[in-house]
Design a protein around this motif. Structure first.
Motif, PDB file in Angstrom:
ATOM      1  N   LEU A 213      76.237   0.348  36.367  1.00 28.37           N
ATOM      2  CA  LEU A 213      75.680   0.241  37.722  1.00 28.37           C
ATOM      3  C   LEU A 213      75.437  -1.224  38.082  1.00 28.37           C
ATOM      4  CD1 LEU A 213      73.174   3.246  37.777  1.00 28.37           C
ATOM      5  CD2 LEU A 213      75.461   3.100  38.778  1.00 28.37           C
ATOM      6  N   THR A 214      76.512  -1.919  38.369  1.00 31.07           N
ATOM      7  CA  THR A 214      76.414  -3.342  38.716  1.00 31.07           C
ATOM      8  C   THR A 214      76.240  -3.578  40.214  1.00 31.07           C
ATOM      9  OG1 THR A 214      78.825  -3.465  38.793  1.00 31.07           O
ATOM     10  CG2 THR A 214      77.758  -4.053  36.704  1.00 31.07           C
ATOM     11  N   ASP A 215      76.308  -2.521  41.013  1.00 33.07           N
ATOM     12  CA  ASP A 215      76.206  -2.674  42.469  1.00 33.07           C
ATOM     13  C   ASP A 215      75.150  -1.788  43.107  1.00 33.07           C
ATOM     14  OD1 ASP A 215      78.492  -4.518  42.835  1.00 33.07           O
ATOM     15  OD2 ASP A 215      79.675  -2.812  42.145  1.00 33.07           O
ATOM     16  N   TRP A 216      74.561  -0.856  42.326  1.00 31.23           N
ATOM     17  CA  TRP A 216      73.712   0.155  42.947  1.00 31.23           C
ATOM     18  C   TRP A 216      72.492   0.480  42.095  1.00 31.23           C
ATOM     19  CZ3 TRP A 216      75.745   1.501  47.592  1.00 31.23           C
ATOM     20  CH2 TRP A 216      77.117   1.377  47.755  1.00 31.23           C
ATOM     21  N   HIS A 217      71.430   0.931  42.771  1.00 31.51           N
ATOM     22  CA  HIS A 217      70.384   1.736  42.166  1.00 31.51           C
ATOM     23  C   HIS A 217      70.609   3.151  42.696  1.00 31.51           C
ATOM     24  CE1 HIS A 217      67.364  -1.863  41.824  1.00 31.51           C
ATOM     25  NE2 HIS A 217      68.393  -1.984  41.006  1.00 31.51           N
ATOM     26  N   ILE A 218      70.561   4.127  41.825  1.00 28.12           N
ATOM     27  CA  ILE A 218      70.772   5.516  42.233  1.00 28.12           C
ATOM     28  C   ILE A 218      69.476   6.299  42.050  1.00 28.12           C
ATOM     29  CG2 ILE A 218      72.021   7.655  41.755  1.00 28.12           C
ATOM     30  CD1 ILE A 218      74.413   5.977  40.939  1.00 28.12           C
ATOM     31  N   VAL A 219      69.067   6.997  43.097  1.00 30.77           N
ATOM     32  CA  VAL A 219      67.881   7.851  43.051  1.00 30.77           C
ATOM     33  C   VAL A 219      68.292   9.267  43.433  1.00 30.77           C
ATOM     34  CG1 VAL A 219      65.557   8.274  43.923  1.00 30.77           C
ATOM     35  CG2 VAL A 219      66.376   5.927  43.672  1.00 30.77           C
ATOM     36  N   GLU A 220      68.080  10.205  42.526  1.00 32.68           N
ATOM     37  CA  GLU A 220      68.365  11.623  42.782  1.00 32.68           C
ATOM     38  C   GLU A 220      67.048  12.380  42.897  1.00 32.68           C
ATOM     39  OE1 GLU A 220      71.195  13.411  40.151  1.00 32.68           O
ATOM     40  OE2 GLU A 220      72.191  11.498  39.738  1.00 32.68           O
ATOM     41  N   VAL A 221      66.946  13.196  43.930  1.00 33.54           N
ATOM     42  CA  VAL A 221      65.741  13.991  44.145  1.00 33.54           C
ATOM     43  C   VAL A 221      66.132  15.462  44.200  1.00 33.54           C
ATOM     44  CG1 VAL A 221      63.794  14.456  45.681  1.00 33.54           C
ATOM     45  CG2 VAL A 221      64.648  12.112  45.428  1.00 33.54           C
ATOM     46  N   GLU A 222      65.552  16.248  43.317  1.00 31.07           N
ATOM     47  CA  GLU A 222      65.789  17.701  43.294  1.00 31.07           C
ATOM     48  C   GLU A 222      64.491  18.419  43.634  1.00 31.07           C
ATOM     49  OE1 GLU A 222      68.741  19.588  40.543  1.00 31.07           O
ATOM     50  OE2 GLU A 222      68.175  17.842  39.317  1.00 31.07           O
ATOM     51  N   VAL A 223      64.588  19.322  44.595  1.00 28.27           N
ATOM     52  CA  VAL A 223      63.420  20.052  45.088  1.00 28.27           C
ATOM     53  C   VAL A 223      63.676  21.546  44.970  1.00 28.27           C
ATOM     54  CG1 VAL A 223      61.930  20.458  47.085  1.00 28.27           C
ATOM     55  CG2 VAL A 223      62.980  18.207  46.753  1.00 28.27           C
ATOM     56  N   TRP A 224      62.660  22.270  44.469  1.00 30.17           N
ATOM     57  CA  TRP A 224      62.726  23.724  44.424  1.00 30.17           C
ATOM     58  C   TRP A 224      61.574  24.290  45.236  1.00 30.17           C
ATOM     59  CZ3 TRP A 224      64.025  20.586  40.458  1.00 30.17           C
ATOM     60  CH2 TRP A 224      65.265  20.796  39.834  1.00 30.17           C
ATOM     61  N   GLY A 225      61.885  25.226  46.124  1.00 32.31           N
ATOM     62  CA  GLY A 225      60.887  25.812  46.999  1.00 32.31           C
ATOM     63  C   GLY A 225      60.768  27.311  46.828  1.00 32.31           C
ATOM     64  N   PRO A 226      60.567  28.055  47.939  1.00 32.88           N
ATOM     65  CA  PRO A 226      60.306  29.492  47.850  1.00 32.88           C
ATOM     66  C   PRO A 226      61.431  30.249  47.146  1.00 32.88           C
ATOM     67  CG  PRO A 226      59.861  28.661  50.058  1.00 32.88           C
ATOM     68  CD  PRO A 226      60.545  27.554  49.321  1.00 32.88           C
ATOM     69  N   GLY A 227      61.031  31.264  46.395  1.00 32.60           N
ATOM     70  CA  GLY A 227      62.007  32.116  45.717  1.00 32.60           C
ATOM     71  C   GLY A 227      61.758  32.178  44.223  1.00 32.60           C
ATOM     72  N   ASP A 228      62.720  32.760  43.530  1.00 31.54           N
ATOM     73  CA  ASP A 228      62.626  32.973  42.091  1.00 31.54           C
ATOM     74  C   ASP A 228      63.498  31.928  41.381  1.00 31.54           C
ATOM     75  OD1 ASP A 228      62.701  33.836  39.476  1.00 31.54           O
ATOM     76  OD2 ASP A 228      62.866  35.956  39.975  1.00 31.54           O
ATOM     77  N   ILE A 229      62.855  30.894  40.833  1.00 30.33           N
ATOM     78  CA  ILE A 229      63.612  29.819  40.183  1.00 30.33           C
ATOM     79  C   ILE A 229      64.346  30.341  38.954  1.00 30.33           C
ATOM     80  CG2 ILE A 229      63.410  27.635  38.916  1.00 30.33           C
ATOM     81  CD1 ILE A 229      61.149  26.844  40.719  1.00 30.33           C
ATOM     82  N   SER A 230      63.687  31.161  38.145  1.00 28.10           N
ATOM     83  CA  SER A 230      64.284  31.632  36.893  1.00 28.10           C
ATOM     84  C   SER A 230      65.542  32.458  37.135  1.00 28.10           C
ATOM     85  CB  SER A 230      63.266  32.457  36.092  1.00 28.10           C
ATOM     86  OG  SER A 230      62.849  33.610  36.828  1.00 28.10           O
ATOM     87  N   ALA A 231      65.598  33.136  38.282  1.00 25.23           N
ATOM     88  CA  ALA A 231      66.775  33.962  38.598  1.00 25.23           C
ATOM     89  C   ALA A 231      67.808  33.183  39.399  1.00 25.23           C
ATOM     90  CB  ALA A 231      66.347  35.210  39.362  1.00 25.23           C
ATOM     91  N   GLY A 232      67.505  31.919  39.680  1.00 30.20           N
ATOM     92  CA  GLY A 232      68.445  31.104  40.449  1.00 30.20           C
ATOM     93  C   GLY A 232      68.497  31.484  41.911  1.00 30.20           C
TER      94      GLY A 232
END
Length: 266
Positions: A213-232
């Motif tokens: 990464l000589t040209d960038w900083h990379i930021v990834e954001v993952e958000v989980w909201g309503p629903g059943d996370i374990s069941a996807g």
């Protein structure tokens, strides 16, 4: 029109940028500039706007104080700043300390405590989900060139071992990471503050040193909201921000304008 007086604490790259931009704003006036090394201000900041002893900040009549130096400033002076001015905390990793967070929030009775968005994308939406109690999980991954990190302890030692392949330096709760990377993970700290129903312990952070990464900083954001996370079957969004940055740069270039927008709009 009466101008709002702004004090800047810290005169690194971001502090210098803010000072110059404030001078060009019709509704703002520079109240003072402080820097740990006062010599850095000589010939660049007017003598009557140079704050040499940080404890004398109240003498300069700032209505908004903006910290862009180090989280130690908030530990030592944040509550005092809030006794006479609004305070924008540019190093929110300081709030990973429960004592500091409590002191700042308690002191913010007459004046406002603000956290700029910086490189944190989607903060307002995440805060709205936290307000409604629908935010179930949040993970922020930051990837930078190894030379862009200023690390402490075991992370500093691990970063020195990076050669030609990416290395995950840390993965876990953001609270544990902030003291080890106080200058590098303010984005994660801002995420933990926005996601207040999860906080510093439950918001997950992942820090990766990637020599490609000589040209960038990379930021990834993952958000989980309503629903059943374990069941996807839960709400899920995944954003990737590529912020232009040269090797060795702690702050990506796009963050400067974002920070200024926070100052103008707080």
């Amino acid at each position: 029109m009466e101008k709002r007086r702004v004090g800047i604490v810290g005169y690194g790259h971001l502090g210098q940028y803010l000072v110059e931009k404030i001078k060009g704003q019709p509704d703002l006036e520079l109240a003072f500039v402080w820097n740990r090394t006062t010599a850095a201000l000589d010939g660049r900041v007017e003598a009557d706007k140079t704050l040499r002893q940080l404890g004398d900040f109240a003498d300069f009549g700032a209505e908004l104080i903006v910290e862009v130096a180090h989280p130690s400033i908030s530990h030592q002076y944040g509550a005092a700043f809030l006794s006479s001015a609004d305070y924008m905390i540019g190093s929110p990793t300081a709030m990973a300390s429960s004592d500091t967070e409590t002191a700042l929030r308690s002191a913010a009775s007459k004046h406002g405590l603000y956290v700029p968005s910086g490189a944190f994308w989607g903060g307002e939406d995440i805060k709205k989900m936290a307000d409604r109690g629908t935010l179930q999980a949040l993970k922020v991954t930051m990837k930078k060139h190894p030379s862009s990190f200023k690390l402490e302890g075991q992370l500093a030692a691990l970063n020195l071992t990076v050669t030609d392949k990416p290395v995950t330096l840390y993965e876990g709760g953001v609270r544990g990471l902030c003291p080890l990377a106080p200058n590098n993970v303010n984005t994660m700290a801002a995420a933990a503050i926005a996601a207040h129903n999860l906080g510093f312990d439950k918001v997950q952070g992942c820090l990766v040193a990637d020599p490609s990464l000589t040209d960038w900083h990379i930021v990834e954001v993952e958000v989980w909201g309503p629903g059943d996370i374990s069941a996807g079957r839960a709400f899920h969004t995944h954003t990737v921000r590529r912020n232009p940055a040269a090797p060795g740069a702690v702050t990506g270039s796009a963050t400067y304008a974002s920070f200024l927008s926070s100052v103008l709009g707080e």
